[in-house]
Scaffold this motif. Structure first.
Motif, PDB file in Angstrom:
ATOM      1  N   UNK A   9      -5.355 -10.051  -4.441  1.00  0.00           N
ATOM      2  CA  UNK A   9      -5.206  -8.616  -4.215  1.00  0.00           C
ATOM      3  C   UNK A   9      -4.402  -8.030  -5.374  1.00  0.00           C
ATOM      4  N   UNK A  10      -5.100  -7.492  -6.381  1.00  0.00           N
ATOM      5  CA  UNK A  10      -4.365  -6.820  -7.450  1.00  0.00           C
ATOM      6  C   UNK A  10      -3.587  -5.649  -6.838  1.00  0.00           C
ATOM      7  N   UNK A  11      -2.316  -5.580  -7.142  1.00  0.00           N
ATOM      8  CA  UNK A  11      -1.474  -4.552  -6.530  1.00  0.00           C
ATOM      9  C   UNK A  11      -0.458  -4.061  -7.546  1.00  0.00           C
ATOM     10  N   UNK A  12       0.117  -2.918  -7.239  1.00  0.00           N
ATOM     11  CA  UNK A  12       1.217  -2.441  -8.074  1.00  0.00           C
ATOM     12  C   UNK A  12       2.508  -3.003  -7.481  1.00  0.00           C
ATOM     13  N   UNK A  13       3.531  -3.052  -8.288  1.00  0.00           N
ATOM     14  CA  UNK A  13       4.824  -3.540  -7.795  1.00  0.00           C
ATOM     15  C   UNK A  13       5.404  -2.619  -6.727  1.00  0.00           C
ATOM     16  N   UNK A  14       4.936  -1.384  -6.678  1.00  0.00           N
ATOM     17  CA  UNK A  14       5.438  -0.425  -5.699  1.00  0.00           C
ATOM     18  C   UNK A  14       4.767  -0.573  -4.337  1.00  0.00           C
ATOM     19  N   UNK A  15       3.637  -1.266  -4.295  1.00  0.00           N
ATOM     20  CA  UNK A  15       2.937  -1.452  -3.029  1.00  0.00           C
ATOM     21  C   UNK A  15       3.554  -2.609  -2.239  1.00  0.00           C
ATOM     22  N   UNK A  16       3.371  -2.570  -0.941  1.00  0.00           N
ATOM     23  CA  UNK A  16       3.859  -3.610  -0.047  1.00  0.00           C
ATOM     24  C   UNK A  16       2.669  -4.243   0.649  1.00  0.00           C
ATOM     25  N   UNK A  17       2.665  -5.572   0.728  1.00  0.00           N
ATOM     26  CA  UNK A  17       1.618  -6.273   1.462  1.00  0.00           C
ATOM     27  C   UNK A  17       2.276  -6.947   2.655  1.00  0.00           C
ATOM     28  N   UNK A  18       1.708  -6.717   3.833  1.00  0.00           N
ATOM     29  CA  UNK A  18       2.248  -7.290   5.060  1.00  0.00           C
ATOM     30  C   UNK A  18       1.172  -8.133   5.729  1.00  0.00           C
ATOM     31  N   UNK A  19       1.540  -9.389   6.022  1.00  0.00           N
ATOM     32  CA  UNK A  19       0.654 -10.287   6.744  1.00  0.00           C
ATOM     33  C   UNK A  19       1.114 -10.335   8.191  1.00  0.00           C
ATOM     34  N   UNK A  20       0.187 -10.090   9.102  1.00  0.00           N
ATOM     35  CA  UNK A  20       0.462 -10.176  10.531  1.00  0.00           C
ATOM     36  C   UNK A  20      -0.303 -11.376  11.087  1.00  0.00           C
ATOM     37  N   UNK A  21       0.385 -12.230  11.830  1.00  0.00           N
ATOM     38  CA  UNK A  21      -0.240 -13.380  12.473  1.00  0.00           C
ATOM     39  C   UNK A  21       0.079 -13.352  13.954  1.00  0.00           C
ATOM     40  N   UNK A  22      -0.908 -13.653  14.759  1.00  0.00           N
ATOM     41  CA  UNK A  22      -0.766 -13.524  16.213  1.00  0.00           C
ATOM     42  C   UNK A  22       0.379 -14.364  16.768  1.00  0.00           C
ATOM     43  N   UNK A  23       0.708 -15.473  16.131  1.00  0.00           N
ATOM     44  CA  UNK A  23       1.781 -16.332  16.619  1.00  0.00           C
ATOM     45  C   UNK A  23       3.143 -15.635  16.617  1.00  0.00           C
ATOM     46  N   UNK A  24       3.340 -14.680  15.715  1.00  0.00           N
ATOM     47  CA  UNK A  24       4.634 -13.994  15.672  1.00  0.00           C
ATOM     48  C   UNK A  24       4.513 -12.469  15.699  1.00  0.00           C
ATOM     49  N   UNK A  25       3.320 -11.943  15.506  1.00  0.00           N
ATOM     50  CA  UNK A  25       3.145 -10.490  15.444  1.00  0.00           C
ATOM     51  C   UNK A  25       2.178  -9.944  16.493  1.00  0.00           C
ATOM     52  N   UNK A  26       1.635 -10.802  17.341  1.00  0.00           N
ATOM     53  CA  UNK A  26       0.695 -10.433  18.396  1.00  0.00           C
ATOM     54  C   UNK A  26      -0.676  -9.968  17.906  1.00  0.00           C
ATOM     55  N   UNK A  27      -0.903  -9.984  16.599  1.00  0.00           N
ATOM     56  CA  UNK A  27      -2.227  -9.656  16.061  1.00  0.00           C
ATOM     57  C   UNK A  27      -2.362 -10.253  14.676  1.00  0.00           C
ATOM     58  N   UNK A  28      -3.609 -10.384  14.222  1.00  0.00           N
ATOM     59  CA  UNK A  28      -3.885 -10.878  12.873  1.00  0.00           C
ATOM     60  C   UNK A  28      -4.347  -9.735  11.988  1.00  0.00           C
ATOM     61  N   UNK A  29      -3.841  -9.688  10.782  1.00  0.00           N
ATOM     62  CA  UNK A  29      -4.287  -8.690   9.827  1.00  0.00           C
ATOM     63  C   UNK A  29      -3.454  -8.744   8.569  1.00  0.00           C
ATOM     64  N   UNK A  30      -4.001  -8.224   7.493  1.00  0.00           N
ATOM     65  CA  UNK A  30      -3.267  -8.088   6.241  1.00  0.00           C
ATOM     66  C   UNK A  30      -3.387  -6.626   5.829  1.00  0.00           C
ATOM     67  N   UNK A  31      -2.242  -5.997   5.625  1.00  0.00           N
ATOM     68  CA  UNK A  31      -2.176  -4.571   5.302  1.00  0.00           C
ATOM     69  C   UNK A  31      -1.526  -4.383   3.925  1.00  0.00           C
ATOM     70  N   UNK A  32      -1.981  -3.346   3.234  1.00  0.00           N
ATOM     71  CA  UNK A  32      -1.312  -2.945   2.007  1.00  0.00           C
ATOM     72  C   UNK A  32      -0.855  -1.509   2.186  1.00  0.00           C
ATOM     73  N   UNK A  33       0.358  -1.247   1.765  1.00  0.00           N
ATOM     74  CA  UNK A  33       0.936   0.089   1.918  1.00  0.00           C
ATOM     75  C   UNK A  33       1.365   0.585   0.550  1.00  0.00           C
ATOM     76  N   UNK A  34       0.967   1.824   0.245  1.00  0.00           N
ATOM     77  CA  UNK A  34       1.398   2.408  -1.029  1.00  0.00           C
ATOM     78  C   UNK A  34       2.018   3.757  -0.815  1.00  0.00           C
TER      79      UNK A  34
END
Length: 177
Positions: A152-177
């Motif tokens: 995932x090419x990203x800027x240093x200002x962006x945030x990537x968050x990984x969610x896993x059902x074992x600790x976050x109750x859902x699966x997903x990968x989000x990018x926030x800018x």
């Protein structure tokens, strides 16, 4: 400026990426003899467990899975804990083993460097390989993953968050800018 969040991977996307990583591990290592999967706390351990389950489905072989806490090895910390304190959850002999280290996001490489330092303090693995769900670039250290779920090419200002059902109750990968 408003922040926007975009979904990069959903539950099926994560499963497909981990399935591909499991197959790549089997291919690169010609099976899983002498392999141990170790997850970096917190989400790395869940990724390692999921890949171990996939490998067991594919090959019928149960791999040892451990976890490592690298908090005291980070270069932004002052005090290093004893080997006994960092090895909690890692009761596996790693000497001369192929250790496949798991993390959720590879960014600067500092977390992985800390994990390798911790592993070497626990014993001398025959080899360390790196598996990450997301490689976002911006390395500060010469660290390259062997297995990548998604680049995932990203800027240093962006945030990537990984969610896993074992600790976050859902699966997903989000990018926030």
């Amino acid at each position: 400026m408003s922040e926007k969040t975009h979904l990069l991977m959903d539950q099926m996307g994560i499963r497909r990426a981990l399935t591909r990583i499991a197959h790549e591990i089997l291919e690169k290592n010609k099976g899983v003899d002498d392999c141990i999967l170790i997850g970096i706390r917190t989400r790395g351990i869940y990724l390692a467990q999921r890949v171990a389950a996939l490998i067991e489905e594919i090959e019928g072989v149960a791999l040892p899975v451990g976890e490592i806490d690298i908090t005291s090895y980070r270069d932004d910390r002052v005090q290093v804990k004893s080997v006994e304190e960092i090895s909690n959850g890692l009761n596996l002999p790693i000497k001369d083993k192929k250790v496949i280290l798991f993390d959720d996001v590879l960014f600067t490489g500092r977390t992985v460097r800390a994990a390798m330092d911790a592993l070497i303090d626990l014993g001398r693995p025959g080899m360390i390989q790196l598996a990450v769900l997301i490689d976002r670039g911006h390395r500060e250290l010469p660290i390259r993953p062997d297995y990548v779920g998604k680049n995932v090419p990203s800027s240093k200002l962006e945030t990537i968050e990984v969610l896993l059902s074992e600790c976050d109750d859902e699966d997903g990968v989000m990018i926030q800018n």
